[in-house]
Scaffold this active site. Sequence first.
Site, PDB file in Angstrom:
ATOM      1  N   ASP A  36      -1.866  15.346  12.721  1.00  0.00           N
ATOM      2  CA  ASP A  36      -1.701  14.524  13.929  1.00  0.00           C
ATOM      3  C   ASP A  36      -1.372  15.435  15.108  1.00  0.00           C
ATOM      4  O   ASP A  36      -0.240  15.876  15.245  1.00  0.00           O
ATOM      5  CB  ASP A  36      -0.527  13.560  13.777  1.00  0.00           C
ATOM      6  CG  ASP A  36      -0.423  12.979  12.376  1.00  0.00           C
ATOM      7  OD1 ASP A  36       0.036  13.719  11.467  1.00  0.00           O
ATOM      8  OD2 ASP A  36      -0.793  11.825  12.201  1.00  0.00           O
ATOM      9  N   HIS A  67      -6.699  14.883  14.172  1.00  0.00           N
ATOM     10  CA  HIS A  67      -6.691  13.709  15.042  1.00  0.00           C
ATOM     11  C   HIS A  67      -6.084  14.136  16.371  1.00  0.00           C
ATOM     12  O   HIS A  67      -4.873  14.341  16.473  1.00  0.00           O
ATOM     13  CB  HIS A  67      -5.860  12.593  14.387  1.00  0.00           C
ATOM     14  CG  HIS A  67      -5.772  11.350  15.212  1.00  0.00           C
ATOM     15  ND1 HIS A  67      -4.991  10.288  14.842  1.00  0.00           N
ATOM     16  CD2 HIS A  67      -6.357  10.997  16.388  1.00  0.00           C
ATOM     17  CE1 HIS A  67      -5.096   9.324  15.756  1.00  0.00           C
ATOM     18  NE2 HIS A  67      -5.925   9.735  16.695  1.00  0.00           N
ATOM     19  N   GLY A 143       1.877   8.127  18.522  1.00  0.00           N
ATOM     20  CA  GLY A 143       2.920   9.016  19.036  1.00  0.00           C
ATOM     21  C   GLY A 143       3.964   9.340  17.988  1.00  0.00           C
ATOM     22  O   GLY A 143       4.484  10.449  17.948  1.00  0.00           O
ATOM     23  N   GLY A 145       5.541   8.574  13.730  1.00  0.00           N
ATOM     24  CA  GLY A 145       5.367   7.991  12.408  1.00  0.00           C
ATOM     25  C   GLY A 145       6.383   6.884  12.193  1.00  0.00           C
ATOM     26  O   GLY A 145       7.334   6.744  12.959  1.00  0.00           O
ATOM     27  N   ASP A 172      -4.707   3.677  11.029  1.00  0.00           N
ATOM     28  CA  ASP A 172      -3.693   4.702  11.192  1.00  0.00           C
ATOM     29  C   ASP A 172      -2.445   4.130  11.864  1.00  0.00           C
ATOM     30  O   ASP A 172      -2.484   3.772  13.037  1.00  0.00           O
ATOM     31  CB  ASP A 172      -4.300   5.818  12.072  1.00  0.00           C
ATOM     32  CG  ASP A 172      -3.394   7.002  12.234  1.00  0.00           C
ATOM     33  OD1 ASP A 172      -3.872   8.038  12.712  1.00  0.00           O
ATOM     34  OD2 ASP A 172      -2.203   6.912  11.894  1.00  0.00           O
ATOM     35  N   GLY A 173      -1.391   4.013  11.040  1.00  0.00           N
ATOM     36  CA  GLY A 173      -0.109   3.575  11.603  1.00  0.00           C
ATOM     37  C   GLY A 173       0.432   2.367  10.864  1.00  0.00           C
ATOM     38  O   GLY A 173      -0.182   1.299  10.895  1.00  0.00           O
ATOM     39  N   GLY A 194       1.427   8.100   6.664  1.00  0.00           N
ATOM     40  CA  GLY A 194       2.377   9.185   6.900  1.00  0.00           C
ATOM     41  C   GLY A 194       3.705   8.872   6.240  1.00  0.00           C
ATOM     42  O   GLY A 194       4.059   9.388   5.198  1.00  0.00           O
TER      43      GLY A 194
HETATM   44  C1  DX5 Z   1       0.261   8.226  15.483  1.00  0.00           C
HETATM   45  C2  DX5 Z   1       0.329   9.019  14.204  1.00  0.00           C
HETATM   46  C3  DX5 Z   1       0.837   8.143  13.089  1.00  0.00           C
HETATM   47  C4  DX5 Z   1       0.748   8.782  11.724  1.00  0.00           C
HETATM   48  C5  DX5 Z   1       0.904   7.761  10.633  1.00  0.00           C
HETATM   49  O1  DX5 Z   1       1.499   7.748  15.808  1.00  0.00           O
HETATM   50  O2  DX5 Z   1      -0.947   9.493  13.937  1.00  0.00           O
HETATM   51  O3  DX5 Z   1       0.053   6.972  13.096  1.00  0.00           O
HETATM   52  O4  DX5 Z   1      -0.471   9.377  11.574  1.00  0.00           O
HETATM   53  O5  DX5 Z   1       2.106   7.138  10.825  1.00  0.00           O
HETATM   54  P1  DX5 Z   1       2.802   6.208   9.741  1.00  0.00           P
HETATM   55  O6  DX5 Z   1       4.081   6.928   9.437  1.00  0.00           O
HETATM   56  O7  DX5 Z   1       2.977   4.900  10.426  1.00  0.00           O
HETATM   57  O8  DX5 Z   1       1.908   6.106   8.534  1.00  0.00           O
END
Ligand code: DX5
Length: 216
Positions: A36, A67, A143, A145, A172-173, A194
Amino acid sequence: MPRIEIVPSILSADVGRLAEQVKEAEAAGADRIQVDVMDGHFVPNLTFGPGVVEAVRRATKLPIEAHLMVDRPELFLEAFAKSGATLIEVQVEATSSLYRTVQTIKELGAKAGVAINPATPVEDLREILPYIDLVNVMTVEPGFGGQKFIGRSPEKIRRVRALSSEVEIEVDGGIDARTAPLVVAAGATVLVAGNSVYGYKGGVAAGIKAIREALD
Ligand code: DX5
Protein backbone atom coordinates in the site's frame (compact mmCIF):
# COMPACT_ATOMS: atom_id res chain seq x y z
CA MET A 1 -16.69 -20.20 -10.25
CA PRO A 2 -13.29 -18.46 -10.48
CA ARG A 3 -10.87 -19.02 -7.59
CA ILE A 4 -11.19 -16.27 -4.99
CA GLU A 5 -7.75 -14.78 -4.37
CA ILE A 6 -6.66 -13.52 -0.98
CA VAL A 7 -4.14 -10.66 -1.07
CA PRO A 8 -2.63 -9.71 2.30
CA SER A 9 -1.61 -6.05 2.33
CA ILE A 10 1.50 -5.17 4.33
CA LEU A 11 0.07 -1.95 5.78
CA SER A 12 -0.81 -3.82 9.00
CA ALA A 13 2.26 -6.06 8.97
CA ASP A 14 5.18 -5.73 11.43
CA VAL A 15 7.58 -3.93 9.09
CA GLY A 16 10.44 -4.81 11.43
CA ARG A 17 9.83 -8.44 10.39
CA LEU A 18 8.53 -7.79 6.89
CA ALA A 19 10.25 -10.65 5.06
CA GLU A 20 9.12 -13.10 7.74
CA GLN A 21 5.55 -11.79 7.64
CA VAL A 22 5.43 -12.07 3.85
CA LYS A 23 6.75 -15.64 3.98
CA GLU A 24 4.13 -16.47 6.64
CA ALA A 25 1.38 -15.26 4.33
CA GLU A 26 2.78 -17.22 1.38
CA ALA A 27 3.04 -20.39 3.46
CA ALA A 28 -0.56 -19.88 4.59
CA GLY A 29 -1.85 -19.84 1.02
CA ALA A 30 -1.96 -16.15 0.14
CA ASP A 31 -2.31 -15.65 -3.62
CA ARG A 32 -0.60 -12.23 -3.95
CA ILE A 33 0.92 -9.58 -1.68
CA GLN A 34 -0.17 -5.95 -1.84
CA VAL A 35 2.11 -3.02 -0.98
CA ASP A 36 0.00 0.00 0.00
CA VAL A 37 1.93 3.02 -1.31
CA MET A 38 0.81 6.34 0.19
CA ASP A 39 2.28 9.81 -0.35
CA GLY A 40 0.69 11.90 2.44
CA HIS A 41 -1.07 14.00 -0.26
CA PHE A 42 -3.61 11.82 -2.03
CA VAL A 43 -4.23 10.15 1.35
CA PRO A 44 -3.31 11.49 4.83
CA ASN A 45 -0.68 8.80 5.44
CA LEU A 46 2.88 8.15 4.28
CA THR A 47 4.04 4.57 3.81
CA PHE A 48 6.28 2.65 1.43
CA GLY A 49 8.49 3.28 -1.63
CA PRO A 50 9.96 1.06 -4.36
CA GLY A 51 12.63 -0.21 -1.96
CA VAL A 52 9.97 -1.97 0.09
CA VAL A 53 8.60 -3.66 -3.03
CA GLU A 54 12.17 -4.84 -3.74
CA ALA A 55 12.34 -6.28 -0.21
CA VAL A 56 9.00 -8.05 -0.68
CA ARG A 57 10.21 -9.30 -4.09
CA ARG A 58 13.24 -10.91 -2.41
CA ALA A 59 10.99 -12.56 0.19
CA THR A 60 8.37 -14.23 -2.00
CA LYS A 61 7.62 -15.69 -5.41
CA LEU A 62 4.00 -14.51 -5.20
CA PRO A 63 2.72 -11.78 -7.53
CA ILE A 64 3.12 -8.34 -5.95
CA GLU A 65 0.59 -5.54 -6.39
CA ALA A 66 1.80 -1.96 -5.90
CA HIS A 67 -1.30 0.07 -5.01
CA LEU A 68 -0.29 3.68 -5.64
CA MET A 69 -2.49 5.87 -3.46
CA VAL A 70 -0.47 8.87 -4.60
CA ASP A 71 -0.95 12.06 -6.59
CA ARG A 72 0.51 12.00 -10.12
CA PRO A 73 1.30 8.24 -10.09
CA GLU A 74 2.79 8.61 -13.59
CA LEU A 75 5.93 9.95 -11.89
CA PHE A 76 6.57 6.61 -10.13
CA LEU A 77 5.60 3.90 -12.61
CA GLU A 78 9.09 3.02 -13.82
CA ALA A 79 10.50 2.84 -10.29
CA PHE A 80 7.76 0.48 -9.12
CA ALA A 81 7.92 -1.65 -12.25
CA LYS A 82 11.71 -2.01 -11.84
CA SER A 83 11.29 -2.84 -8.13
CA GLY A 84 9.43 -6.04 -9.05
CA ALA A 85 5.75 -5.16 -8.92
CA THR A 86 3.70 -7.60 -11.02
CA LEU A 87 0.69 -5.30 -11.14
CA ILE A 88 0.54 -1.54 -10.60
CA GLU A 89 -2.73 0.04 -9.49
CA VAL A 90 -3.38 3.77 -9.79
CA GLN A 91 -6.32 5.76 -8.43
CA VAL A 92 -8.69 7.05 -11.09
CA GLU A 93 -8.90 10.32 -9.11
CA ALA A 94 -5.12 10.90 -9.06
CA THR A 95 -4.14 11.50 -12.67
CA SER A 96 -5.40 13.60 -15.56
CA SER A 97 -3.89 11.15 -18.08
CA LEU A 98 -5.26 7.77 -17.05
CA TYR A 99 -5.14 6.23 -20.54
CA ARG A 100 -1.45 7.15 -20.99
CA THR A 101 -0.69 6.00 -17.43
CA VAL A 102 -2.27 2.58 -18.06
CA GLN A 103 -0.45 2.21 -21.38
CA THR A 104 2.86 3.08 -19.69
CA ILE A 105 2.30 0.47 -16.97
CA LYS A 106 1.79 -2.19 -19.62
CA GLU A 107 4.78 -1.01 -21.68
CA LEU A 108 6.85 -1.43 -18.51
CA GLY A 109 5.76 -5.08 -18.42
CA ALA A 110 3.34 -4.94 -15.48
CA LYS A 111 -0.40 -5.59 -15.36
CA ALA A 112 -2.52 -2.46 -14.98
CA GLY A 113 -5.16 -1.85 -12.32
CA VAL A 114 -7.39 1.13 -11.53
CA ALA A 115 -8.75 1.79 -8.05
CA ILE A 116 -11.85 3.88 -7.36
CA ASN A 117 -12.65 5.53 -4.04
CA PRO A 118 -16.02 5.16 -2.31
CA ALA A 119 -17.44 8.48 -3.61
CA THR A 120 -16.19 7.96 -7.18
CA PRO A 121 -18.92 6.87 -9.64
CA VAL A 122 -18.52 3.51 -11.39
CA GLU A 123 -19.22 5.38 -14.63
CA ASP A 124 -15.73 6.94 -14.38
CA LEU A 125 -14.34 3.49 -15.26
CA ARG A 126 -16.33 2.98 -18.46
CA GLU A 127 -13.79 4.23 -21.02
CA ILE A 128 -10.66 2.73 -19.40
CA LEU A 129 -12.13 -0.71 -18.68
CA PRO A 130 -11.13 -2.32 -22.03
CA TYR A 131 -7.46 -1.50 -21.34
CA ILE A 132 -7.02 -2.72 -17.75
CA ASP A 133 -6.63 -6.07 -16.00
CA LEU A 134 -8.18 -5.18 -12.63
CA VAL A 135 -10.52 -2.75 -10.93
CA ASN A 136 -10.07 -2.17 -7.21
CA VAL A 137 -13.34 -1.08 -5.63
CA MET A 138 -12.21 0.64 -2.42
CA THR A 139 -14.51 -0.50 0.39
CA VAL A 140 -13.08 2.12 2.76
CA GLU A 141 -11.73 5.63 2.22
CA PRO A 142 -8.05 4.82 1.61
CA GLY A 143 -5.29 5.80 4.02
CA PHE A 144 -5.37 3.46 6.98
CA GLY A 145 -5.81 -0.22 7.82
CA GLY A 146 -8.49 -1.53 10.15
CA GLN A 147 -11.28 0.80 8.99
CA LYS A 148 -14.98 -0.12 8.87
CA PHE A 149 -16.29 -1.72 5.67
CA ILE A 150 -18.69 0.57 3.81
CA GLY A 151 -21.99 -1.33 3.84
CA ARG A 152 -23.24 -0.22 0.42
CA SER A 153 -20.08 -1.57 -1.30
CA PRO A 154 -21.63 -4.83 -2.63
CA GLU A 155 -24.16 -2.83 -4.66
CA LYS A 156 -21.30 -0.82 -6.21
CA ILE A 157 -19.37 -4.03 -6.98
CA ARG A 158 -22.43 -5.37 -8.83
CA ARG A 159 -22.50 -2.22 -10.97
CA VAL A 160 -18.83 -2.64 -11.88
CA ARG A 161 -19.47 -6.30 -12.79
CA ALA A 162 -22.37 -5.14 -14.98
CA LEU A 163 -19.92 -2.94 -16.94
CA SER A 164 -17.47 -5.78 -17.62
CA SER A 165 -17.64 -9.54 -17.29
CA GLU A 166 -13.89 -9.79 -18.01
CA VAL A 167 -12.06 -7.47 -15.64
CA GLU A 168 -10.88 -8.77 -12.26
CA ILE A 169 -12.74 -7.05 -9.45
CA GLU A 170 -10.64 -6.49 -6.36
CA VAL A 171 -11.92 -5.05 -3.08
CA ASP A 172 -9.84 -3.31 -0.46
CA GLY A 173 -10.66 -2.21 3.06
CA GLY A 174 -12.47 -3.89 5.93
CA ILE A 175 -12.40 -7.31 4.26
CA ASP A 176 -12.65 -10.13 6.81
CA ALA A 177 -14.61 -13.36 7.47
CA ARG A 178 -17.83 -11.36 7.81
CA THR A 179 -17.54 -9.13 4.74
CA ALA A 180 -15.74 -11.50 2.36
CA PRO A 181 -18.89 -13.52 1.49
CA LEU A 182 -20.80 -10.27 0.83
CA VAL A 183 -18.31 -8.94 -1.70
CA VAL A 184 -17.80 -12.31 -3.41
CA ALA A 185 -21.55 -12.73 -3.83
CA ALA A 186 -21.53 -9.31 -5.53
CA GLY A 187 -18.84 -10.35 -8.02
CA ALA A 188 -15.45 -9.62 -6.39
CA THR A 189 -12.75 -12.26 -6.94
CA VAL A 190 -9.65 -10.60 -5.42
CA LEU A 191 -9.77 -9.74 -1.71
CA VAL A 192 -7.21 -7.40 -0.16
CA ALA A 193 -6.95 -8.10 3.56
CA GLY A 194 -4.66 -6.19 5.88
CA ASN A 195 -5.87 -6.04 9.45
CA SER A 196 -7.86 -9.29 9.20
CA VAL A 197 -4.60 -11.09 8.37
CA TYR A 198 -1.72 -9.20 9.98
CA GLY A 199 -3.85 -7.98 12.89
CA TYR A 200 -5.59 -11.31 13.45
CA LYS A 201 -5.38 -12.47 17.07
CA GLY A 202 -4.59 -16.07 16.09
CA GLY A 203 -1.84 -15.03 13.67
CA VAL A 204 -1.43 -14.74 9.91
CA ALA A 205 -2.25 -18.32 8.92
CA ALA A 206 -5.37 -18.38 11.10
CA GLY A 207 -6.48 -15.04 9.64
CA ILE A 208 -6.22 -16.29 6.06
CA LYS A 209 -7.92 -19.57 7.06
CA ALA A 210 -10.82 -17.67 8.66
CA ILE A 211 -11.49 -15.80 5.42
CA ARG A 212 -11.20 -18.96 3.29
CA GLU A 213 -13.55 -20.89 5.57
CA ALA A 214 -16.09 -18.05 5.47
CA LEU A 215 -16.15 -18.46 1.67
CA ASP A 216 -16.57 -22.24 1.66
C1 DX5 B 1 -6.16 1.77 2.21
C2 DX5 B 1 -5.31 0.55 2.45
C3 DX5 B 1 -6.09 -0.46 3.25
C4 DX5 B 1 -5.40 -1.80 3.37
C5 DX5 B 1 -6.36 -2.86 3.84
O1 DX5 B 1 -6.54 2.33 3.40
O2 DX5 B 1 -4.94 0.04 1.21
O3 DX5 B 1 -7.33 -0.64 2.60
O4 DX5 B 1 -4.91 -2.18 2.16
O5 DX5 B 1 -6.88 -2.45 5.03
P1 DX5 B 1 -7.70 -3.39 6.02
O6 DX5 B 1 -6.86 -3.41 7.25
O7 DX5 B 1 -9.02 -2.71 6.17
O8 DX5 B 1 -7.83 -4.75 5.39
